[in-house]
Structures are given as structure tokens and as C-alpha cells.
Design an enzyme around this catalytic site. Structure first.
Site, PDB file in Angstrom:
ATOM      1  N   HIS A 115       0.050  -6.270   2.439  1.00 49.49           N
ATOM      2  CA  HIS A 115       0.607  -7.603   2.211  1.00 49.49           C
ATOM      3  C   HIS A 115       0.115  -8.616   3.242  1.00 49.49           C
ATOM      4  O   HIS A 115       0.089  -9.809   2.965  1.00 49.49           O
ATOM      5  CB  HIS A 115       2.139  -7.549   2.219  1.00 49.49           C
ATOM      6  CG  HIS A 115       2.712  -6.984   0.964  1.00 49.49           C
ATOM      7  ND1 HIS A 115       2.843  -5.633   0.749  1.00 49.49           N
ATOM      8  CD2 HIS A 115       3.173  -7.594  -0.155  1.00 49.49           C
ATOM      9  CE1 HIS A 115       3.374  -5.438  -0.451  1.00 49.49           C
ATOM     10  NE2 HIS A 115       3.584  -6.600  -1.025  1.00 49.49           N
ATOM     11  N   GLY A 116      -0.259  -8.158   4.410  1.00 49.34           N
ATOM     12  CA  GLY A 116      -0.771  -9.074   5.429  1.00 49.34           C
ATOM     13  C   GLY A 116      -0.913  -8.390   6.776  1.00 49.34           C
ATOM     14  O   GLY A 116      -0.105  -7.538   7.134  1.00 49.34           O
TER      15      GLY A 116
END
Length: 198
Positions: A115-116
Site C-alpha cells: 500500500h505504501g
């Protein structure tokens, strides 16, 4: 429109308390789901114009009864990819309980990194992994029995008589409590989601 509420509360969180913060959190959950699911619906619709059929990626995740079921319904393609390429390659559940729990935790940490590349996502992944582990440790067998034989919203009760053509039929129970007879091919293809109550 819910983004206006969420942005107002989150951008000035020190000015708000109590019910406003709760409304912001609930609003963010709705916004996140609407963005993800709506984006996927658009992608699926455009793909079908070109004759490409994509899998349904969200199946009412907020109606889940537990975290295990939630992750089976939320971002289904990502969950399947992580299960196939990370969890199973680490040994999946074909090992000791401590190793299985470690495999779950690693898989969710990787999900967070996907996701990051930020510590907040690592913490998010770790939290979800720990929730899965606690749930599995405390209620694993109960959850397995609840969802192990479920197709969409239907749970198979028993095999019913074959049709005149010899096709298999199954007596099923919907989550709403209604019982119905379903052809086996509908269960396998996933076309039958419920008795029509959802």
C-alpha cells in the site's frame, strides 16, 4: 460528498472531539470503500466493453462477521495474490501453529508495504496481521466451520436429489435464514450469491 466531512475533521482534528471524530472515522471507512469499489466497478464495466471479464473485487466486506471473512471479501484480487505468492510460499498453514502465525504476520506486513513505503502502512499491516492471529488462535475452528462450506451468501446443508437430467442439486441456507435448492454448477461458478435478500 462524504470526503468533505472527512477532510474537515481530519485536517482540523484538534478542533473536534467525540461524535465528530467518530463521524469522521465512519465517513472515512465509507469513502475508502466507495473509492476502491467504485473504481473497480468502473474498471470492470470498461473491460466488459472490450470483451474482457474481470473478477468482482469487493463483495460487501462491511457485512463480514469476522476479520477472516472481511479479507475474503475486501480487495479480493490482492488478497488472493498475497495468499498465493507470499503466504503459501512461506509454508501457509501446513506447518506448526507458531510458524503459521508468523506466516500470517509477514503476509500482512507485505500487504502494508504494497500500500505504501511508509511506517504507517507497516504498522497498519502489522495490526491487521495481529488481529488475524488473535482471531485464529481464539476462534479458528468456529470460523473455519462457519465459512468453510459457504459459497457467496449460501451455506450448503446437504445434497438434494438430482434433477431429471441427472444434475446435482444442493440444499442450501442463505445468511438471512431462507432455505433453497441450488444446482451444483451455480455454486461452482459463483453465480448464485444469495436467495435475493441482499
Amino acid at each position: 460528498r462524504v470526503a468533505v466531512l472527512v477532510s474537515t475533521v481530519f485536517d482540523n482534528y484538534e478542533d473536534y472531539s467525540g461524535v465528530y471524530v467518530i463521524a469522521g472515522i465512519v465517513g472515512y471507512s465509507i469513502q475508502l470503500y466507495a473509492d476502491f469499489s467504485g473504481g473497480m466497478d468502473i474498471s470492470r464495466g470498461v473491460s466488459q466493453i472490450f470483451g474482457i471479464k474481470l473478477l468482482e473485487n469487493f463483495e460487501r466486506p462491511y457485512f463480514s462477521l469476522n476479520m477472516n471473512e472481511f479479507w475474503r471479501r475486501w480487495h479480493i484480487s490482492l488478497t488472493r495474490w498475497l495468499t498465493t505468492h507470499i503466504y503459501i510460499n512461506l509454508g501457509g498453514n501446513r506447518c506448526s501453529k507458531p510458524k503459521q502465525y508468523l506466516n500470517i504476520l509477514i503476509t500482512f506486513i507485505v500487504s502494508g508495504l504494497w500500500h505504501g513505503a511508509n511506517w504507517t502502512f507497516v504498522i497498519w499491516g502489522t495490526m491487521h496481521g495481529l488481529l488475524q492471529i488473535v482471531e485464529k488462535a481464539l476462534f479458528g475452528e468456529k470460523i473455519k466451520n462457519e465459512i468453510g462450506n459457504t459459497y457467496g451468501y449460501l451455506t450448503v446443508i446437504e445434497r438434494a436429489e438430482n434433477t431429471k437430467e441427472g444434475r446435482a442439486q444442493w440444499k442450501c441456507k442463505c445468511k438471512c435464514g431462507n432455505e433453497l435448492i441450488v444446482l451444483g454448477k451455480h455454486l461452482r461458478s459463483g453465480n448464485t450469491k444469495s436467495c435475493g435478500c441482499y
